[in-house]
Design a protein around this motif. Sequence first.
Motif, mmCIF file in Angstrom:
data_model
loop_
_atom_site.group_PDB
_atom_site.id
_atom_site.type_symbol
_atom_site.label_atom_id
_atom_site.label_comp_id
_atom_site.label_asym_id
_atom_site.label_seq_id
_atom_site.Cartn_x
_atom_site.Cartn_y
_atom_site.Cartn_z
ATOM 1 N N GLY A 107 22.567 60.080 13.471
ATOM 2 C CA GLY A 107 21.415 60.052 12.575
ATOM 3 C C GLY A 107 20.656 61.355 12.501
ATOM 4 N N GLN A 108 21.107 62.379 13.210
ATOM 5 C CA GLN A 108 20.399 63.660 13.207
ATOM 6 C C GLN A 108 21.295 64.777 12.691
ATOM 7 O OE1 GLN A 108 18.066 64.626 16.688
ATOM 8 N NE2 GLN A 108 17.701 62.471 17.185
ATOM 9 N N SER A 109 20.672 65.936 12.441
ATOM 10 C CA SER A 109 21.383 67.097 11.905
ATOM 11 C C SER A 109 21.138 68.320 12.773
ATOM 12 C CB SER A 109 20.932 67.395 10.466
ATOM 13 O OG SER A 109 21.175 66.297 9.621
ATOM 14 N N ALA A 110 22.056 69.272 12.685
ATOM 15 C CA ALA A 110 21.911 70.537 13.404
ATOM 16 C C ALA A 110 22.532 71.637 12.564
ATOM 17 C CB ALA A 110 22.574 70.479 14.771
ATOM 18 N N THR A 111 22.021 72.862 12.749
ATOM 19 C CA THR A 111 22.522 74.013 12.001
ATOM 20 C C THR A 111 22.971 75.106 12.961
ATOM 21 O OG1 THR A 111 21.101 73.584 10.090
ATOM 22 C CG2 THR A 111 21.941 75.821 10.332
ATOM 23 N N VAL A 112 24.139 75.662 12.686
ATOM 24 C CA VAL A 112 24.676 76.781 13.458
ATOM 25 C C VAL A 112 24.784 77.975 12.526
ATOM 26 C CG1 VAL A 112 26.653 77.668 14.753
ATOM 27 C CG2 VAL A 112 25.982 75.267 14.981
ATOM 28 N N THR A 113 24.272 79.116 12.966
ATOM 29 C CA THR A 113 24.372 80.351 12.190
ATOM 30 C C THR A 113 25.400 81.258 12.840
ATOM 31 O OG1 THR A 113 22.051 80.209 11.518
ATOM 32 C CG2 THR A 113 23.118 82.356 11.314
ATOM 33 N N ILE A 114 26.312 81.786 12.018
ATOM 34 C CA ILE A 114 27.365 82.655 12.528
ATOM 35 C C ILE A 114 27.498 83.862 11.611
ATOM 36 C CG2 ILE A 114 29.213 81.432 11.287
ATOM 37 C CD1 ILE A 114 30.986 81.916 13.809
ATOM 38 N N SER A 115 27.731 85.038 12.192
ATOM 39 C CA SER A 115 27.817 86.258 11.394
ATOM 40 C C SER A 115 29.009 87.087 11.831
ATOM 41 C CB SER A 115 26.537 87.085 11.517
ATOM 42 O OG SER A 115 26.325 87.484 12.857
ATOM 43 N N THR A 116 29.442 87.977 10.961
ATOM 44 C CA THR A 116 30.559 88.859 11.252
ATOM 45 C C THR A 116 30.371 90.173 10.514
ATOM 46 O OG1 THR A 116 32.961 89.139 11.037
ATOM 47 C CG2 THR A 116 31.882 87.790 9.368
ATOM 48 N N GLU A 117 30.759 91.270 11.142
ATOM 49 C CA GLU A 117 30.670 92.586 10.503
ATOM 50 C C GLU A 117 31.945 92.910 9.745
ATOM 51 O OE1 GLU A 117 29.624 95.405 13.467
ATOM 52 O OE2 GLU A 117 27.651 94.533 13.840
ATOM 53 N N THR A 118 33.010 92.186 10.017
ATOM 54 C CA THR A 118 34.262 92.343 9.284
ATOM 55 C C THR A 118 34.570 91.024 8.603
ATOM 56 O OG1 THR A 118 35.542 91.710 11.234
ATOM 57 C CG2 THR A 118 35.168 94.065 10.870
ATOM 58 N N GLU A 119 34.849 91.070 7.336
ATOM 59 C CA GLU A 119 35.015 89.856 6.538
ATOM 60 C C GLU A 119 36.124 88.968 7.089
ATOM 61 O OE1 GLU A 119 35.462 88.595 1.832
ATOM 62 O OE2 GLU A 119 35.223 90.688 2.430
ATOM 63 N N SER A 120 35.828 87.688 7.262
ATOM 64 C CA SER A 120 36.809 86.707 7.712
ATOM 65 C C SER A 120 37.128 85.761 6.561
ATOM 66 C CB SER A 120 36.251 85.908 8.895
ATOM 67 O OG SER A 120 35.960 86.748 9.981
ATOM 68 N N ASN A 121 38.377 85.340 6.486
ATOM 69 C CA ASN A 121 38.795 84.491 5.377
ATOM 70 C C ASN A 121 38.492 83.013 5.595
ATOM 71 O OD1 ASN A 121 39.892 86.521 3.707
ATOM 72 N ND2 ASN A 121 41.740 86.587 4.964
ATOM 73 N N TYR A 122 38.433 82.587 6.862
ATOM 74 C CA TYR A 122 38.350 81.161 7.134
ATOM 75 C C TYR A 122 37.236 80.812 8.123
ATOM 76 C CZ TYR A 122 43.032 81.477 5.140
ATOM 77 O OH TYR A 122 44.096 81.747 4.330
#
Length: 231
Positions: A107-122
């Motif tokens: 019943g709850q939600s969560a958010t994960v933030t992820i970053s990359t300096e080199t473009e990833s396809n997937y």
Amino acid sequence: MLKYTKLAIVVFGAISLVACDDNNESSALTSEADSALEYQVTVSNLTNAQPFSPLTVLLHDTGDVWNIGDSASDALESLAESGDNSTLMSSSFVLGAETNGAVLPYGQSATVTISTETESNYLSLVTMLVNTNDAFSGLNKVDISQLAVNQSLQYSPGAYDAGTEGNSEAAGTIPGPADGGEGFNASRDDLNIVTMHSGIISSDDGLVGSVLNFEHKFDNPVMAVTITRIK
């Protein structure tokens, strides 16, 4: 006077050169930061009584977290049986990995933030339904290469069976709060292939020895997922 004047000019020139180097370094750091790609992955737990293990978000260019009909990797087995994502996050094909680091209650939600300096396809997402033997859910190899800033993708994944542990629902075999039993066990006593999960049977349906009841049942989808590129 002439000697002091020349000295002053030399010192001033040196200071000016140092200042220019600092500016260049600052500009380079700013440019590098501006070039980073950043994504937010928001997950809502749609089940009735199935907490999710800490969410695992991966960026990669090759590899699969799972495929229907194939044997689960040791890393996926560990996550699907115990909720332990450490081996999966350090897998050789992974370019970037993040987790919310906490159980996601139903019943709850969560958010994960992820970053990359080199473009990833997937981008892939995995979590365990902890009141089960080896059920998991998530997304495998979502193509994010064409996702523009502020654009989102939405998904409604179902539950999968890792096929590494029989769905006995017996006491001592389930790591979630319904039992508090064993998590990962290296021996495999099921089909040894990943399939869609057939669901919980439970003691209420006559499965003798089951520590689960009707509250632990789930229908598909078990989660709602939104992937948004924010930078």
